[in-house]
Design a protein around this motif. Structure first.
Motif, PDB file in Angstrom:
ATOM      1  N   GLY A  95       0.803  -1.211   0.000  1.00  0.00           N
ATOM      2  CA  GLY A  95       0.000   0.000   0.000  1.00  0.00           C
ATOM      3  C   GLY A  95       0.836   1.259   0.000  1.00  0.00           C
ATOM      4  N   ARG A  96       2.009   1.219   0.624  1.00  0.00           N
ATOM      5  CA  ARG A  96       2.903   2.388   0.606  1.00  0.00           C
ATOM      6  C   ARG A  96       3.371   2.703  -0.797  1.00  0.00           C
ATOM      7  N   TRP A  97       3.426   1.688  -1.644  1.00  0.00           N
ATOM      8  CA  TRP A  97       3.852   1.868  -3.033  1.00  0.00           C
ATOM      9  C   TRP A  97       2.659   2.105  -3.950  1.00  0.00           C
ATOM     10  N   HIS A  98       1.541   2.514  -3.388  1.00  0.00           N
ATOM     11  CA  HIS A  98       0.312   2.808  -4.123  1.00  0.00           C
ATOM     12  C   HIS A  98      -0.430   1.542  -4.539  1.00  0.00           C
ATOM     13  N   GLY A  99      -0.082   0.404  -3.972  1.00  0.00           N
ATOM     14  CA  GLY A  99      -0.870  -0.806  -4.192  1.00  0.00           C
ATOM     15  C   GLY A  99      -2.228  -0.681  -3.509  1.00  0.00           C
ATOM     16  N   ARG A 100      -3.254  -1.170  -4.137  1.00  0.00           N
ATOM     17  CA  ARG A 100      -4.614  -0.973  -3.640  1.00  0.00           C
ATOM     18  C   ARG A 100      -4.906  -1.846  -2.424  1.00  0.00           C
ATOM     19  N   GLY A 101      -5.739  -1.299  -1.538  1.00  0.00           N
ATOM     20  CA  GLY A 101      -6.179  -2.043  -0.365  1.00  0.00           C
ATOM     21  C   GLY A 101      -7.672  -2.270  -0.336  1.00  0.00           C
TER      22      GLY A 101
END
Length: 269
Positions: A95-101
């Motif tokens: 998520g820190r790398w803009h991966g979706r949650g």
């Protein structure tokens, strides 16, 4: 931090441009009687992710059966209620790398042991991106270094084969996840504003890195990853995965960085 030549003679101000591009995710994994959990996810990550305020949180927010609701015709319990080992919704692309949650297409149920083990690999990638950031800051560069990061779930579930059925909770979690990463180089556009470059980052060709510039110092492997390809360390690597690597995923180069690693889950006694 990132700079490009945008009027053929002068460099742009430092601007976040190359953060996260070519993000992709597969269909949900088919586990017994449910489509549940990610099959694969990937992204090309850039050095601007190490700029202040460039990272996100994207905490897991999605639920559903069998995570927090009983699955009709499935297990009588849920991952939320299973203690031990305790479970979290683990990002494939952080998520820190803009991966979706907010979607299971980028999340799998991971034990509270497996998730920190995955974080060990993620820290190594963070250290590499930080080295790429420092490289970018040292001089006016005509290219970016980044990393193509892909995580795939195992085809086999965590459950023992004798207990792999519709009613067993661990039949809905992967036995392991496999992480592959490749250094990539992207040539910077010329005569583009930072905003134009940002809008077109997905279209710029990515190149494998046969060797790095002498100005870029690669990070050391974290101790738990040294001389092995799996955590926990007493597990054996290998096993069928749900999918192949993306078609544009580069072939591994002998550059002292490109590699792979597996994070295995442990069935509690």
């Amino acid at each position: 931090m990132s700079r490009i030549v945008y009027d053929r003679k002068r460099w742009s101000p430092n601007t976040p441009i190359f953060l996260n591009i070519r993000a992709g995710a597969g269909a949900l994994a088919r586990r017994q009687i449910a489509d549940f959990g990610a099959s694969w996810a990937a992204a090309v990550l850039g050095p601007d992710l190490k700029m202040p305020d460039a990272q996100q949180t994207n905490y897991p927010s999605v639920g559903g059966a069998p995570w927090d609701r009983v699955l009709a015709g499935g297990p009588p319990d849920t991952f939320v209620g299973d203690r031990p080992p305790g479970w979290i919704r683990g990002h494939l692309v952080n998520g820190r790398w803009h991966g979706r949650g907010d979607t299971w297409r980028n999340l799998v149920p991971l034990t509270t042991i497996a998730n920190p083990n995955h974080a060990t690999v993620e820290q190594y990638i963070d250290n590499y991106l930080d080295a790429c950031r420092r490289y970018e800051e040292q001089a006016q560069r005509d290219h970016w270094y980044g990393v193509y990061y892909c995580v795939r779930a195992s085809k086999n579930p965590l459950s023992d084969p004798s207990e792999t059925d519709d009613a067993h909770l661990y039949a809905y979690a992967p036995e392991f996840i496999r992480i592959d990463w490749r250094a990539v180089r992207i040539d910077k556009p010329v005569d583009r504003t930072p905003l134009q470059a940002l809008k077109n980052m997905d279209s710029y060709p990515i190149q494998p890195v046969a060797s790095f510039s002498s100005d870029l110092r690669l990070p050391a492997l974290p101790t738990p990853m040294y001389d092995r390809h799996v955590l926990p360390a007493d597990n054996a690597t290998g096993g069928e995965l749900l999918t192949d690597l993306p078609a544009d995923f580069p072939t591994a180069q002998d550059n002292e960085f490109d590699d792979w690693f597996e994070i295995h889950q442990v069935v509690p006694d």
